[in-house]
Design a protein around this motif. Structure first.
Motif: not given
Length: 316
Positions: A246-254
Motif C-alpha cells: 500500500s506504500n508507493r515508496w516501499l512497494r516495489w523494493p519490498f
C-alpha cells in the motif's frame, strides 16, 4: 471498536495465550531458558506498550503510538515463538524428511540440482543470501514507515498476520518434524565452495536434543530457527511484501527483495520446496484472516489501505 483497539486486543490476547502455553509446556519438558532471555524481551514489549499508551492518550501522537504498539507486539512474539518452536518437537514424532523429499519429487523439483546451479552462479547466490538475511531491517522499516505515513492499518494487519502465521507454522512443524535438506541429502558444504547458506547444520544439535527429550538450556536471544515444514521465512517474505504494497515508496523494493528472499529459502534456509509452498499458503491464509478480524468491511472499502496486490493500492 476501531482498528487500533481491535488490533491490540487480538494481538495481546494471542501473545498472552502463547506465553501461558509456553510456560505450562516447558514445565513438562527438559527444556529450560536463561531467564533474562525470556523476561528481557517481554519487558521491552510491555514497556513499548506503556509508552504507546502515554503518547496516544497524553500527547496525542498517534503515529508514534502505533509504531510503539507494533514494536512491542513483535518483540514479545518473537521470543515466545522461538521458545514454542523448541517445545513442539519434544513429543519426538518421527522425522518426515523422506516424505518432504518425496513431495518435491512429485512436483518435479530437484533440490540438489538447484544447489549445484547456485554454486555455479555465485553472484546470484550472494544476492539471494543478502535478501534472505534482510528480514529484520524490513520489519523495522514496516513498523516505522507505515505508521508515520498514516498507514498504521496496513502495518497492524501485517504484524498480526505474522503472529498468526508464526503460531501456525510452528504448530505444524511439531507435527511434521524434519532435519533439513542439508542433513537429509548428506551435503558436504566443501563440495559447494561458492555457497554460504545461512542455515545448514548449525541448528541440528538443539533440534535433536529437544526431539529426543535431552536437557536443553536455551538463550532465547540466540535461538536457532529449527522449523523445516512449513517455512516461516517464506511466509514472512510474502507477508512483508503484502504489508508494503500500500506504500508507493516501499512497494516495489519490498516486492523485489521478498521475491528474492522466497527464492533463496530452499538453499539459505535448508528447506524443501514443499516447505516453501506450505509457508506461502499459511501466509496467504493468515493475511486474509488478519484483515477479516481487524478491518471492518466498510472501513476496508472506504480506505483501500493494505489491499492485496490484486486490488488497487492506495497512493501514499
Amino acid at each position: 471498536m476501531d482498528v487500533t483497539q481491535r488490533s491490540n486486543r487480538f494481538a495481546w490476547a494471542t501473545i498472552g495465550a502463547l506465553l501461558l502455553l509456553d510456560l505450562v509446556w516447558m514445565s513438562q519438558t527438559a527444556i529450560s531458558v536463561v531467564p533474562l532471555s525470556l523476561v528481557g524481551p517481554l519487558a521491552i514489549g510491555v514497556g513499548a506498550v506503556m509508552l504507546a499508551v502515554y503518547y496516544r492518550v497524553r500527547r496525542q501522537e498517534t503515529r508514534l503510538a502505533d509504531a510503539l504498539d507494533l514494536v512491542g507486539q513483535m518483540t514479545a512474539f518473537m521470543v515466545l515463538g522461538a521458545l514454542f518452536s523448541y517445545l513442539v518437537v519434544t513429543p519426538g514424532l518421527p522425522m518426515r524428511d523422506a516424505a518432504l523429499d518425496g513431495a518435491d519429487r512429485l512436483l518435479g523439483l530437484d533440490w540438489l540440482g538447484y544447489l549445484r546451479w547456485l554454486d555455479g552462479h555465485a553472484w546470484f547466490a550472494r544476492i539471494l543470501s543478502a535478501a534472505y538475511s534482510s528480514f529484520m531491517p524490513q520489519i523495522i522499516l514496516l513498523l516505522v514507515v507505515l505508521p508515520f505515513m498514516g498507514q498504521a492499518q496496513a502495518a497492524r494487519v501485517t504484524v498480526f498476520a505474522m503472529i498468526v502465521a508464526g503460531i501456525v507454522t510452528i504448530a505444524i512443524s511439531g507435527l511434521v518434524p524434519a532435519l533439513s535438506t542439508f542433513a537429509h541429502y548428506g551435503v558436504d558444504l566443501a563440495d559447494y565452495p561458492h555457497l554460504r547458506p545461512a542455515a545448514a547444520f548449525i541448528h541440528l544439535p538443539d533440534l535433536l536434543a529437544a526431539h529426543s527429550g535431552r536437557p536443553l538450556h536455551l538463550d532465547l536471544t540466540k535461538a536457532y530457527g529449527i522449523i523445516t515444514f512449513p517455512s516461516y521465512h517464506a511466509a514472512l517474505g510474502l507477508l512483508a511484501l503484502l504489508g508494503a504494497w500500500s506504500n508507493r515508496w516501499l512497494r516495489w523494493p519490498f516486492f523485489l527483495v521478498n521475491i528474492l528472499m522466497i527464492v533463496a529459502t530452499p538453499i539459505d534456509g535448508g528447506h524443501y520446496f514443499s516447505d516453501v509452498l506450505g509457508g506461502l499458503s499459511v501466509a496467504a491464509g493468515s493475511y486474509l484472516l488478519a484483515r477479516r478480524l481487524l478491518v471492518p468491511a466498510d472501513s476496508a472499502m472506504r480506505s483501500g489501505e493494505g489491499q492485496l496486490p490484486i486490488g488497487q493500492p492506495t497512493a501514499s
